[in-house]
Design a protein around this motif. Sequence first.
Motif, mmCIF file in Angstrom:
data_model
loop_
_atom_site.group_PDB
_atom_site.id
_atom_site.type_symbol
_atom_site.label_atom_id
_atom_site.label_comp_id
_atom_site.label_asym_id
_atom_site.label_seq_id
_atom_site.Cartn_x
_atom_site.Cartn_y
_atom_site.Cartn_z
ATOM 1 N N ILE A 1 -8.496 -5.901 0.804
ATOM 2 C CA ILE A 1 -8.344 -4.988 1.928
ATOM 3 C C ILE A 1 -9.560 -5.187 2.831
ATOM 4 C CG2 ILE A 1 -8.138 -2.574 2.652
ATOM 5 C CD1 ILE A 1 -7.019 -1.877 -0.018
ATOM 6 N N LEU B 1 0.853 -1.190 0.000
ATOM 7 C CA LEU B 1 0.000 0.000 0.000
ATOM 8 C C LEU B 1 0.884 1.234 0.000
ATOM 9 C CD1 LEU B 1 -2.993 1.136 0.495
ATOM 10 C CD2 LEU B 1 -2.247 1.362 2.862
ATOM 11 N N ARG B 2 0.591 2.156 -0.880
ATOM 12 C CA ARG B 2 1.381 3.391 -0.912
ATOM 13 C C ARG B 2 0.467 4.588 -1.073
ATOM 14 N NH1 ARG B 2 5.478 2.666 -4.845
ATOM 15 N NH2 ARG B 2 7.005 2.321 -3.199
ATOM 16 N N ILE C 1 -3.376 6.808 -4.240
ATOM 17 C CA ILE C 1 -3.301 5.632 -3.367
ATOM 18 C C ILE C 1 -3.140 4.421 -4.274
ATOM 19 C CG2 ILE C 1 -4.451 4.291 -1.584
ATOM 20 C CD1 ILE C 1 -6.143 6.749 -0.968
ATOM 21 N N THR C 2 -2.063 3.672 -4.093
ATOM 22 C CA THR C 2 -1.914 2.447 -4.870
ATOM 23 C C THR C 2 -1.910 1.263 -3.935
ATOM 24 O OG1 THR C 2 0.489 2.594 -4.815
ATOM 25 C CG2 THR C 2 -0.608 3.517 -6.742
ATOM 26 N N TYR C 3 -2.539 0.194 -4.374
ATOM 27 C CA TYR C 3 -2.568 -1.053 -3.621
ATOM 28 C C TYR C 3 -2.144 -2.163 -4.561
ATOM 29 C CZ TYR C 3 -4.462 -5.256 -1.486
ATOM 30 O OH TYR C 3 -4.612 -6.503 -0.982
ATOM 31 N N ASP C 4 -1.124 -2.885 -4.168
ATOM 32 C CA ASP C 4 -0.641 -3.996 -4.981
ATOM 33 C C ASP C 4 -0.332 -3.533 -6.408
ATOM 34 O OD1 ASP C 4 0.140 -6.549 -5.349
ATOM 35 O OD2 ASP C 4 -1.866 -7.384 -5.662
ATOM 36 N N ILE D 1 -8.354 5.428 2.586
ATOM 37 C CA ILE D 1 -7.802 4.274 1.873
ATOM 38 C C ILE D 1 -8.942 3.458 1.264
ATOM 39 C CG2 ILE D 1 -6.572 2.082 2.171
ATOM 40 C CD1 ILE D 1 -4.959 3.508 4.402
ATOM 41 N N CYS D 2 -10.054 3.392 1.999
ATOM 42 C CA CYS D 2 -11.221 2.642 1.516
ATOM 43 C C CYS D 2 -12.113 3.469 0.597
ATOM 44 C CB CYS D 2 -12.054 2.155 2.701
ATOM 45 S SG CYS D 2 -11.139 1.151 3.843
ATOM 46 N N GLU E 1 3.743 4.279 3.479
ATOM 47 C CA GLU E 1 3.958 3.020 2.764
ATOM 48 C C GLU E 1 3.791 1.855 3.709
ATOM 49 O OE1 GLU E 1 7.409 4.043 -0.453
ATOM 50 O OE2 GLU E 1 7.694 2.318 0.874
ATOM 51 N N LEU F 1 -4.417 -7.168 3.366
ATOM 52 C CA LEU F 1 -4.124 -5.981 4.167
ATOM 53 C C LEU F 1 -5.273 -5.744 5.135
ATOM 54 C CD1 LEU F 1 -2.516 -3.380 4.784
ATOM 55 C CD2 LEU F 1 -3.800 -2.274 2.947
#
Lengths: 239, 420
Positions: free
Chosen positions: A81, A5-6, A61-64, A50-51, A26, A157
């Motif tokens: 998530i 997660l970033r 926001i990046t996830y994976d 984030i959600c 991060e 996550l």
Amino acid sequence: MSALLRLSGVTAYYGAIQALKGVDLEVNPGEIVTLIGANGAGKSTLMMTICGNPRARDGQITYDGQDITAQPTHAIMRQGIAQSPEGRRIFPRMSVHENLLMGAHGHPPSEAEATMQEVFALFPRLLERLSQRGGTLSGGEQQMLAIGRALMSRPRLLLLDEPSLGLAPLVVRHIFSAIRELNRRTGLTVLLVEQNAYQALRLAHRGYVLVNGAITMAGPGAELLARPEIRAAYLEGGH
Amino acid sequence: MKPLRDAGLSALVALGLFGVMIGLKTDAGPHSLVLRARPWAVAAAVAAVFFGRLAMLYWRQWRPAGTPSPRHVAATLSRIGRYAAPLLLAFAITLPLYAGRYWLDLGVLVLTYVMLGWGLNIVVGLAGLLDLGYVAFYAVGAYSYALLAQTFDLGFWTCLPLAGLLAALWGVMLGFPVLRLRGDYLAIVTLAFGEIIRIVLLNWVSLTGGPNGLSGIPRPTLFGLKFNGGGGPGSFADFFGLEPSISQRVVYLYFVILGLALLTNWVSLRLRRLPLGRAWEALREDEVACRSLGINVTVTKLTAFAIGAAFGGFAGAFFATRQAFISPESFTFIESAVVLAIVVLGGLGSQLGTALAALVMIGGAEVFRDLQEYRMLIFGLALVVVMVVRPRGLVSGRTPSVALGGRRHIGADMMSEGHG
Ligand SMILES: Nc1ncnc2c1ncn2[C@@H]1O[C@H](COP(=O)(O)OP(=O)(O)OP(=O)(O)O)[C@@H](O)[C@H]1O
Ligand SMILES: [Mg+2]
């Protein structure tokens, strides 16, 4: 590149009020990261952003490796998530069993059954209370239910917002050791918001300090614990 | 002296209300209406309220030791409930064997409302979306059937699914704009929607016949066999070699609506055990939590609206075929209100409660028809009594939709929840 997660330069608003002022953060796979900060610093807002609720206005926001900034909440939550939100938000009129099943929404029933057994292994109390209504559980049991429900979707996550809120020290210890065990055994990545800064920093691999919607400090948990300004601001009267 | 003060206050309110309602009476005089004062009647009514309230308060204070506690009553009721449902069903199925025409007609009416109640229960009871315009879907179903049948010469059983589908479509159309709204706002918009549908029906004269309505709507057939009083080839009576009689049609209609209502019940019960139904119930409790569990709130709400609307549409089609005549007058707001009252009185989300409430409200209103203006008074009184005695409805409490081992009923007395 390897972060699960970033967040970069993320801002979020409630109407005209800016709650997040350009957050960079991060979380690497397999890490426990904790976020500490005073009341109203924006910790819960960060978790919710984030959600995708509220949505980030600027930043990314990046996830994976995927940009999830503009995705709707339900789509984000289906990518692995899960959140145990502040105040638990379990379904009070539904039974413990039903609450858990809600966490596995969209997953096949056979898988949900297997996951539920793992949740019971972690929190045996939930098995004892299976047909009790969520609203009649004790505070600690409700917290276990909220975490258990989040785990039901088999997340990569896990976002935990103040799991120790209002709980006796013994229960807090139980929940923290459950988090540690999960992380160790399954490699679950955890982002943890806590008021209980001492325990959280001891548990976490790394920590961030959020002040007024911006990150002011970051580093390994033990290192942050050693800093005098952290001790003064967040550990006063504590350990 | 709290009870005294309380009773005095009630009497004061009663004085304010009855002073006008009972105290002044208009009579036809020689030239015009004359107003007659009735102070003694007011005094009697106010005294009745005062002593009634006092008695109630003292009763509450010195409840005899043997009086069953609410918890006990709830447990007994849930035990009765287990037998009440099959008994009620058996009664409903066997009714045509011993009931006359009047009672069967009443049965059809009650069952129509049972079905409407179960349909609305999906929206209000399960999904927690307050819909004050449910009659709109009832109307859409009725007019869909009437127009389809008359324009394309289709039979009832062909049109029934279409009517449901069209009503569902309208449900989705209403759903889209109102999904963001909550509670009161949703209620207002659905209320307006119900009125809009009625006004459109009233004014679109070329299609709907306006205030004259549509008549000559075809009756339902049984595998192509007609039910007409005259008999003749192709009729039910002719085929089975029976004496032609109108009551055969009434019995048939009765079983049609019974079947439709049971279908509604079965679908609701099935849905509750599916993830979709569980998501509805969760949505009613906490929308934010639902969203953060990966539930598409929009789609979930829409399906509740659409499925609820479809059953309203089925009921509407049945209404049209039963009456053979429909006009906008049958689809006023009061219908929505009655159906909602049935759902709320029955205990939101309870299938048995809804059926009982429909039986009491519709059947009761019909039976007390002779009492004329007192009917509404009794009706209002019954509502107040139920809300005082059982504030969560006749059959409150919900059974979990999943259970390992025996299913446990969660009683109403455990309902005062705390979140922490
Ligand atoms: N729904 C909302 N509407 C308007 N303002 C909000 C809303 N939610 C939070 N805020 C504001 O945003 C700021 C950050 O709130 P947030 O809940 O993120 O704080 P927090 O760090 O989680 O605090 P705590 O430790 O007390 O839980 C606060 O000033 C709060 O008043
Ligand atoms: Mg918070």
